[in-house]
Write an enzyme that holds these catalytic residues in place. Structure first.
Site, mmCIF file in Angstrom:
data_model
loop_
_atom_site.group_PDB
_atom_site.id
_atom_site.type_symbol
_atom_site.label_atom_id
_atom_site.label_comp_id
_atom_site.label_asym_id
_atom_site.label_seq_id
_atom_site.Cartn_x
_atom_site.Cartn_y
_atom_site.Cartn_z
ATOM 1 N N CYS A 39 43.134 37.403 46.549
ATOM 2 C CA CYS A 39 43.058 37.302 45.088
ATOM 3 C C CYS A 39 43.024 38.700 44.477
ATOM 4 O O CYS A 39 43.757 38.986 43.533
ATOM 5 C CB CYS A 39 41.826 36.504 44.669
ATOM 6 S SG CYS A 39 41.883 34.775 45.174
ATOM 7 N N TYR A 91 37.576 26.996 35.842
ATOM 8 C CA TYR A 91 37.810 25.647 36.344
ATOM 9 C C TYR A 91 37.188 24.629 35.378
ATOM 10 O O TYR A 91 36.136 24.887 34.786
ATOM 11 C CB TYR A 91 37.227 25.484 37.749
ATOM 12 C CG TYR A 91 38.081 26.137 38.805
ATOM 13 C CD1 TYR A 91 39.239 25.508 39.266
ATOM 14 C CD2 TYR A 91 37.754 27.386 39.328
ATOM 15 C CE1 TYR A 91 40.043 26.103 40.231
ATOM 16 C CE2 TYR A 91 38.550 27.994 40.287
ATOM 17 C CZ TYR A 91 39.695 27.343 40.732
ATOM 18 O OH TYR A 91 40.494 27.946 41.680
#
Length: 303
Positions: free
Chosen positions: A184, A248
């Site tokens: 990431c 999220y």
């Protein structure tokens, strides 16, 4: 940490909802930048508790060049026992990765492996010799066929501090399928100012704003302090460039709770001044002094 909280609020208020790889769904924006002045204190989030030991142990694990999740458990907990979990346990035991794992805890060629053992172009079978270890037979790479990016980075900063090639990269397109999780935080560049301060700018392609980003800020700020010490410099700035910055959907209520809290003063980082070798640091060589924080806020990690 107002800088981080402002970016968290911006994503929440301006992001668009999309589906994602994990099936959880996100609200996100593309392209952001934050700057953290390391001379003003260590940028540990204060509106919830930063898992500092987990962050530190992962960084030391990266610097070892390890792709063994059980070695990370050993650094953090002192043993490799299966009961000792780490932030990488779910990735190491995921259904999509287990068929590729070569041993218990194998994560493949993840961050630390790329940092310390980037392969030079050659025939694949030429990379390895085999050795018998306490954990069984393991393939050992021939040192002349790999690049130690961390050592090159340290040597380059010492030799040519104003150079423009002080780079650390984990994104290796040829080996993404050999990793339990593609990196990431992909790419970092280091910069020495005329007044002897070392700064780091890191590009992160995928940014979990609630769980991951505070961890990433702390990790690269730690790394900047460590490299500064071993190179005889002072820590300057950590500049964080975010690609896909997302929350999220099952973290939204936790984000709102965090944004309702008042930030507390930043702590200061103590590093054992006796350590001058980037590979000799241990867990006992670091301490956050004056770290005040609000209670933890739990949220599930999407895998």
């Amino acid at each position: 940490m107002k800088t981080y909280l402002d970016s968290l609020k911006f994503v929440l208020e301006n992001g668009s909802v999309r589906e994602d790889r994990t099936g959880t769904g996100t609200i996100g924006v593309f392209g952001m930048q934050q700057r953290y002045d390391l001379t003003l204190g260590f940028p540990a989030v204060t509106t919830k508790k930063l898992a500092f030991k987990a962050c530190l142990s992962e960084l030391l694990w990266f610097l070892e060049g390890s792709g063994d999740e059980r070695r990370l458990a050993e650094i953090l907990h002192g043993t490799r026992d299966a009961d000792n979990r780490t932030i990488w346990t779910d990735n190491a035991t995921s259904d999509y990765w287990l068929p590729k794992a070569k041993y218990d805890g194998d994560l493949g060629r993840v961050y630390g492996v790329q940092w310390r053992h980037w392969r030079k172009p050659t025939e694949m079978e030429s990379y390895y010799t085999w050795e018998n270890t306490k954990h069984g037979m393991r393939a050992k790479e021939k040192p002349e066929l790999v690049v130690d990016q961390v050592q090159q980075l340290i040597d380059g900063i010492k030799r040519d501090p104003y150079g423009r090639r002080h780079i650390l990269t984990a994104w290796n397109p040829g080996e993404l399928d050999e990793m339990a999780l593609p990196p990431c935080h992909c790419f970092a560049q280091f910069y020495v100012s005329a007044d002897g301060k070392l700064s780091c700018q890191m590009y992160q392609r995928s940014c979990d704003m609630f769980l991951g980003v505070p961890f990433n800020i702390a990790s690269y700020s730690l790394l900047t302090h460590m490299i500064s010490q071993v190179c005889g410099l002072e820590a300057g700035e950590f500049v964080h460039v975010l690609g896909d910055a997302h929350i999220y959907l099952n973290h939204v209520e936790q984000v709102k709770e965090q944004l309702a809290r008042e930030p507390l003063p930043l702590p200061t980082l103590w590093i054992n001044p006796e350590v001058k070798d980037i590979f000799k640091f241990t867990m006992e060589d670091f301490r956050l002094d004056g770290y005040e924080y609000h209670p933890p806020i739990k949220a599930p990690m999407a895998v």
